[in-house]
Design an enzyme around this catalytic site. Structure first.
Site, short mmCIF file in Angstrom:
data_model
loop_
_atom_site.label_atom_id
_atom_site.label_comp_id
_atom_site.label_asym_id
_atom_site.label_seq_id
_atom_site.Cartn_x
_atom_site.Cartn_y
_atom_site.Cartn_z
N LYS A 42 0.84 -1.20 0.00
CA LYS A 42 0.00 0.00 0.00
C LYS A 42 0.88 1.25 0.00
CE LYS A 42 -3.93 -1.80 2.68
NZ LYS A 42 -4.96 -1.59 1.64
N ARG A 72 -10.42 -11.43 1.54
CA ARG A 72 -11.29 -12.44 0.92
C ARG A 72 -10.63 -13.82 0.92
NH1 ARG A 72 -11.83 -8.90 -4.37
NH2 ARG A 72 -11.69 -7.32 -2.72
N1 BES Z 1 -8.25 -3.73 4.33
C1 BES Z 1 -8.32 -3.30 2.99
C2 BES Z 1 -9.57 -2.49 2.69
C3 BES Z 1 -9.65 -1.11 3.28
C4 BES Z 1 -9.02 -0.04 2.67
C5 BES Z 1 -10.39 -0.89 4.40
C6 BES Z 1 -9.13 1.22 3.19
C7 BES Z 1 -10.53 0.39 4.92
C8 BES Z 1 -9.88 1.44 4.32
C9 BES Z 1 -8.33 -4.50 2.05
O1 BES Z 1 -7.58 -5.58 2.46
C10 BES Z 1 -7.78 -4.04 0.76
O2 BES Z 1 -6.65 -3.66 0.71
N2 BES Z 1 -8.61 -4.07 -0.28
C11 BES Z 1 -8.20 -3.67 -1.58
C12 BES Z 1 -8.83 -4.60 -2.56
C13 BES Z 1 -8.39 -4.40 -3.97
C14 BES Z 1 -6.93 -4.76 -4.11
C15 BES Z 1 -9.23 -5.26 -4.87
C16 BES Z 1 -8.67 -2.24 -1.81
O3 BES Z 1 -9.75 -1.88 -1.33
O4 BES Z 1 -7.94 -1.46 -2.41
MN MN Z 2 -5.55 -5.41 1.85
#
Ligand code: BES
Ligand code: MN
Ligand code: ZN
Length: 502
Positions: free
Chosen positions: A280, A354
Site C-alpha cells: 500500500k 477475501r
Molecule cells: N483492508 C483493505 C480495505 C480497506 C481499505 C479498508 C481502506 C478500509 C480502508 C483491504 O484488504 C484491501 O486492501 N482491499 C483492496 C482490494 C483491492 C486490491 C481489490 C482495496 O480496497 O484497495
Molecule cells: Mn488489503
C-alpha cells in the site's frame, strides 16, 4: 455512570437538570406537568430567542430559588422534532456528559427520556441516551502514562441520572443491565481495534479469546499453522506467510440455545494490512491496524451474549493473519488451493481479506449453521460508495438482508444493500484458475462480495457486511465516537441474536 430515577424531580438533589428543547423553540412536554414555573421560564427564554434548539446547542439557566433540588437547568437542543433518530439521541447522551464535565457538574439529572421523541418511546430513549453517554466517554489510554493527558482536557466522572416513570422503572432497569453487557462487548471490540499491530498479533487475539472461557461458557479452539495445513486452509496460510507472526483460526462456540437455530459469524482479522508485496502507499497506512475489526466485533459480540446469558447458539470464526511483504510472502500471480478445493489466482496480495474469509466461510459450513453473517473491512471501494454513514450489505437471501437492515437502523449501525448481479461475478474470471482474487477497479465492494459468495452454499442464508468505512473514525466529529475503533457490528449482532435466535 448512568443511573435511573423516578422520584420527584423537583426535589432531586442533582447539580443540574437537563431538559430537551426542539428546534422552533419548544421545550419537551414533560416539563410542563413536572414544574409549571420552570416551564414558563423556559418558554420565555425560548421566545426571546436565547436558544434555537438546534441539535448540540445548549443553554444553562440558574435556578435561584433552589434550596433543595437542582440549582441549574440545562436546556439541551434536540433539533427538529420530526428528525430525531436513535443516533440524535445517542449524540445527545454524549453531549450531556461533555457539557456536564465542562461545567463542573458531577450529577446531572435528565428529563429527556420522560417523553416520546418522534415516535421513539421512553424506554428506547433511555437506551440511546445511555449508549451515547457511554460511547462518548470511552477512552483508550493504555499507552498514556498520564491518564488525563487527552486532547480534550482532564475529565471528571459524571453521573447521568435519567428520569423514568415509576411504573416503568423496573423494566427499563433490567434493559439497562443488558445494555451494559452490550457496551462491554463493544468496548472489547474497540480495545482490540485500537491495539497496534506489534502488540496485537494473531496469537494475541487467540489469547484474548481463550481468556473469555474463564468467565463464560464459551468453548475456544485455536488452529495454529499445523492445524491450518492439515485442513488445507491455504488462503489463511498464504496471507500469513510473509509475517513472523503466524496466522491462526480462532473458533468460538457458544451453545446455550438448545434446539434453537445456529448462527455462524465470521470476522476478518488482519492484525496489520500492509498490502503485502502489492504494498500500500504510505499515507495513513498506520490505520491498517484496524483491519481486524470484523474479528474484534465477533469476539465482542460473543462476550456480550454470554454475559447476558442469552439462550442462543452461535459459532464465531476469526481468521487472523498479518499481511506483510518479505522473502516468504506470497506474490502476485501465485495460485492457491483454498479449503473448499477452489483455486484462486492471487493477482493482488492486498486483496487478502477475501482469501482468509474464503477458508473461514467454508469451514463455517461444517457446523451446519442455519445462517452465516460475515463482517469485514474488505474494500476501500465500499468507503468510496458509502463513506462512514453505513456499512455495505450483500447476499442473496432477501429476508435475512431485510432483517439486518431494519435492525441496523434501529441500533444506529446503518446498513445499505449492494447488488450481487451475475454480471459482476464474471469480473472474477481467471485464465488459469477458478477465479482471480480481484475484479478490477469497477464495483470493488461488490466483486469482493461476489468472491466471498463462492465459498458459501447457496442454500444457506448468508450476509456479507463490509465495514471498511464504519469500523473506525479518525474525524473526532461524532460526539459518541472518540477517534479510533468504533466497535461496529456488536450492537447489530446482539440485537439480531435477541430478535432472531431466541
Ligand atoms: N483492508 C483493505 C480495505 C480497506 C481499505 C479498508 C481502506 C478500509 C480502508 C483491504 O484488504 C484491501 O486492501 N482491499 C483492496 C482490494 C483491492 C486490491 C481489490 C482495496 O480496497 O484497495
Ligand atoms: Mn488489503
Ligand atoms: Zn485488508
Amino acid at each position: 455512570m448512568v443511573e435511573l430515577f423516578s422520584d420527584s424531580v423537583v426535589q432531586w438533589p442533582c447539580d443540574a437538570l437537563a431538559v430537551g428543547v426542539y428546534e422552533h423553540g419548544k421545550p419537551q412536554d414533560a416539563l410542563e406537568t413536572i414544574h409549571r414555573e420552570w416551564w414558563t421560564r423556559v418558554q420565555r427564554v425560548l421566545e426571546e430567542g436565547w436558544l434555537r434548539g438546534k441539535a448540540g446547542e445548549f443553554l444553562m439557566l440558574p435556578l435561584a430559588d433552589a434550596t433543595s433540588g437542582p440549582s441549574r437547568l440545562l436546556l439541551m437542543g434536540l433539533g427538529k422534532e420530526d428528525a430525531i433518530t436513535p443516533l440524535t439521541l445517542e449524540h445527545t447522551g454524549a453531549r450531556l456528559i461533555k457539557t456536564a464535565q465542562n461545567h463542573g457538574i458531577t450529577k446531572l439529572g435528565c428529563l429527556i427520556a420522560l417523553d416520546r421523541h418522534n415516535g421513539i418511546p421512553p424506554g428506547r430513549c433511555v437506551q440511546h441516551l445511555a449508549q451515547g453517554a457511554w460511547n462518548g466517554s470511552y477512552r483508550f489510554d493504555r499507552f498514556k502514562s498520564k491518564k488525563n493527558d487527552s486532547d480534550e482536557g482532564s475529565r471528571q466522572g459524571v453521573t447521568l441520572e435519567l428520569a423514568v416513570r415509576k411504573a416503568k422503572k423496573d423494566r427499563i432497569s433490567r434493559k439497562l443491565e443488558r445494555l451494559r453487557h452490550i457496551r462491554d462487548g463493544q468496548f472489547l471490540a474497540r480495545d482490540l481495534g485500537n491495539m497496534p499491530g506489534n502488540l496485537l498479533t494473531p496469537e494475541m487475539m487467540a489469547t484474548r479469546a481463550r481468556q473469555l472461557t474463564e468467565d463464560f461458557p464459551i468453548q475456544v479452539t485455536v488452529w495454529n499453522e499445523k492445524d491450518l495445513k492439515k485442513n488445507r486452509m491455504n488462503g489463511i496460510l498464504a496471507v500469513g506467510q510473509g509475517s513472523v507472526n503466524p496466522p491462526r483460526l480462532i473458533i468460538m462456540e457458544y451453545r446455550q440455545g438448545g434446539e434453537r437455530p445456529l448462527l455462524a459469524v465470521v470476522g476478518k482479522a488482519i492484525t496489520f494490512d500492509s498490502g503485502g508485496i502489492s504494498l500500500k502507499p504510505g499515507a495513513k497506512m498506520e490505520e491498517m491496524k484496524f483491519d481486524m475489526a470484523g474479528g474484534a466485533a465477533v469476539m465482542g459480540f460473543i462476550q456480550a451474549i454470554a454475559a447476558m446469558n442469552l439462550k442462543v447458539n452461535v459459532i464465531g470464526l476469526i481468521p487472523a493473519a498479518e499481511n506483510l511483504p518479505s522473502g516468504h510472502a506470497q506474490r502476485p500471480g501465485d495460485i492457491i488451493e483454498t479449503a473448499s478445493g477452489q483455486w484462486v489466482e492471487v493477482i493482488n496480495t492486498d486483496a487478502e481479506g477475501r482469501l482468509v474469509l474464503a477458508d473461514a466461510l467454508h469451514h463455517a459450513q461444517s457446523f451446519a449453521p442455519d445462517m452465516i453473517i460475515d463482517l469485514a473491512t474488505l474494500t476501500g471501494a465500499c468507503v468510496v460508495a458509502l463513506g462512514s454513514e453505513a456499512s455495505g450489505l450483500m447476499g442473496y437471501n432477501k429476508k435475512l438482508l431485510r432483517k439486518l437492515e431494519r435492525i441496523g437502523r434501529r441500533v444506529g449501525e446503518k446498513l445499505w444493500p449492494l447488488p450481487l448481479f451475475p454480471g459482476y461475478q464474471d469480473l472474477l474470471k481467471s485464465p488459469v484458475a477458478d477465479m482471480k482474487n480481484v475484479g478490477g477497479r469497477d464495483a470493488g465492494a461488490i466483486t469482493g462480495g461476489c468472491f466471498l459468495s463462492r465459498f458459501v452454499d447457496r442454500e444457506i442464508p448468508w450476509a456479507h457486511i463490509d465495514i471498511a468505512g464504519t469500523a473506525w473514525d479518525m474525524s473526532g466529529k461524532k460526539p459518541s465516537q472518540p477517534k479510533g475503533a468504533t466497535g461496529v457490528g456488536v450492537r447489530l449482532l446482539c440485537r439480531f441474536a435477541e430478535k432472531e435466535l431466541c
